[in-house]
Design a protein around this motif. Sequence first.
Motif, PDB file in Angstrom:
ATOM      1  N   THR A   1       0.835  -1.203   0.000  1.00 57.18           N
ATOM      2  CA  THR A   1       0.000   0.000   0.000  1.00 57.18           C
ATOM      3  C   THR A   1       0.868   1.251   0.000  1.00 57.18           C
ATOM      4  N   ARG A   2       1.942   1.235   0.774  1.00 49.56           N
ATOM      5  CA  ARG A   2       2.874   2.368   0.818  1.00 49.56           C
ATOM      6  C   ARG A   2       3.406   2.675  -0.579  1.00 49.56           C
ATOM      7  N   ARG A   3       3.774   1.639  -1.329  1.00 49.44           N
ATOM      8  CA  ARG A   3       4.295   1.839  -2.687  1.00 49.44           C
ATOM      9  C   ARG A   3       3.227   2.430  -3.601  1.00 49.44           C
TER      10      ARG A   3
ATOM     11  N   LEU B   1       0.487   4.196  -2.813  1.00 48.01           N
ATOM     12  CA  LEU B   1       0.141   5.566  -2.441  1.00 48.01           C
ATOM     13  C   LEU B   1       1.271   6.543  -2.744  1.00 48.01           C
ATOM     14  N   ALA B   2       2.512   6.123  -2.527  1.00 48.21           N
ATOM     15  CA  ALA B   2       3.650   6.989  -2.852  1.00 48.21           C
ATOM     16  C   ALA B   2       3.716   7.243  -4.355  1.00 48.21           C
ATOM     17  N   ASP B   3       3.445   6.207  -5.161  1.00 48.05           N
ATOM     18  CA  ASP B   3       3.442   6.365  -6.617  1.00 48.05           C
ATOM     19  C   ASP B   3       2.355   7.347  -7.059  1.00 48.05           C
ATOM     20  N   VAL B   4       1.163   7.198  -6.496  1.00 50.16           N
ATOM     21  CA  VAL B   4       0.056   8.088  -6.861  1.00 50.16           C
ATOM     22  C   VAL B   4       0.369   9.517  -6.434  1.00 50.16           C
TER      23      VAL B   4
ATOM     24  N   ALA C   1     -10.980   3.360   3.084  1.00 54.15           N
ATOM     25  CA  ALA C   1     -11.001   1.967   2.651  1.00 54.15           C
ATOM     26  C   ALA C   1     -10.006   1.173   3.473  1.00 54.15           C
ATOM     27  N   ALA C   2     -10.371  -0.053   3.783  1.00 57.52           N
ATOM     28  CA  ALA C   2      -9.472  -0.962   4.495  1.00 57.52           C
ATOM     29  C   ALA C   2      -8.962  -2.000   3.510  1.00 57.52           C
TER      30      ALA C   2
ATOM     31  N   ARG D   1      -4.142   0.766  -7.572  1.00 55.41           N
ATOM     32  CA  ARG D   1      -3.775   2.117  -8.027  1.00 55.41           C
ATOM     33  C   ARG D   1      -4.980   2.824  -8.670  1.00 55.41           C
ATOM     34  N   ALA D   2      -5.719   2.114  -9.500  1.00 51.22           N
ATOM     35  CA  ALA D   2      -6.879   2.710 -10.176  1.00 51.22           C
ATOM     36  C   ALA D   2      -7.933   3.162  -9.169  1.00 51.22           C
ATOM     37  N   ASP D   3      -8.114   2.402  -8.094  1.00 45.86           N
ATOM     38  CA  ASP D   3      -9.095   2.774  -7.073  1.00 45.86           C
ATOM     39  C   ASP D   3      -8.661   4.033  -6.320  1.00 45.86           C
ATOM     40  N   VAL D   4      -7.349   4.144  -6.067  1.00 43.27           N
ATOM     41  CA  VAL D   4      -6.834   5.329  -5.375  1.00 43.27           C
ATOM     42  C   VAL D   4      -7.032   6.558  -6.267  1.00 43.27           C
ATOM     43  N   LEU D   5      -6.728   6.424  -7.546  1.00 45.32           N
ATOM     44  CA  LEU D   5      -6.912   7.543  -8.458  1.00 45.32           C
ATOM     45  C   LEU D   5      -8.386   7.947  -8.549  1.00 45.32           C
ATOM     46  N   ALA D   6      -9.284   6.971  -8.573  1.00 51.84           N
ATOM     47  CA  ALA D   6     -10.720   7.271  -8.613  1.00 51.84           C
ATOM     48  C   ALA D   6     -11.161   7.977  -7.324  1.00 51.84           C
ATOM     49  N   ALA D   7     -10.668   7.527  -6.180  1.00 56.11           N
ATOM     50  CA  ALA D   7     -11.026   8.152  -4.922  1.00 56.11           C
ATOM     51  C   ALA D   7     -10.489   9.580  -4.844  1.00 56.11           C
TER      52      ALA D   7
END
Length: 108
Positions: free
Chosen positions: A39-41, A43-46, A91-92, A97-103
Motif C-alpha cells: 500500500t505504501r508503494r 500511495l507513494a506512486d500516486v 477503505a481498508a 492504483r486505479a481505485d486510489v486515483l478514482a477516490a
Amino acid sequence: MRAQDEDGRLGPAELGAGLGERATLVQFSTAFCAPCRATRRVLADVAALVPGVVHVEIDAEARLTLVRALDIRRTPTVLVLDADGRIVRRAAGQPRRADVLAALGEAL
C-alpha cells in the motif's frame, strides 16, 4: 488529543505532517503488515504522479488514540482527505492504483 478539529477536519496536529495542497492520502499501518508495504508503494506512486497530493503514513500502534477516535479497525486503512482535511473516502485493505486515483477524483 482530538481526532478532528471542530469542523471535522484532520490537520497537521492530528497527522503529524502537513496536508497536501490538493489532497492527502493517509495510511494507517503496522510494522509487520505485508499489505501495508504494498500500500505504501501504491500511495507513494500516486502522490508522485498527481501534483498537490501527499502521502502520510501513520504507525497505528504508536497513535492508538487517533486510531480509536477514527475507528480504524485494521491495517492498512487509507483515508483520502480533501485540501481542507475533510475525509472524503476511506477503505481498508490493500488498494489498487486505479481505485486510489478514482477516490482522489472525489477530493480534487
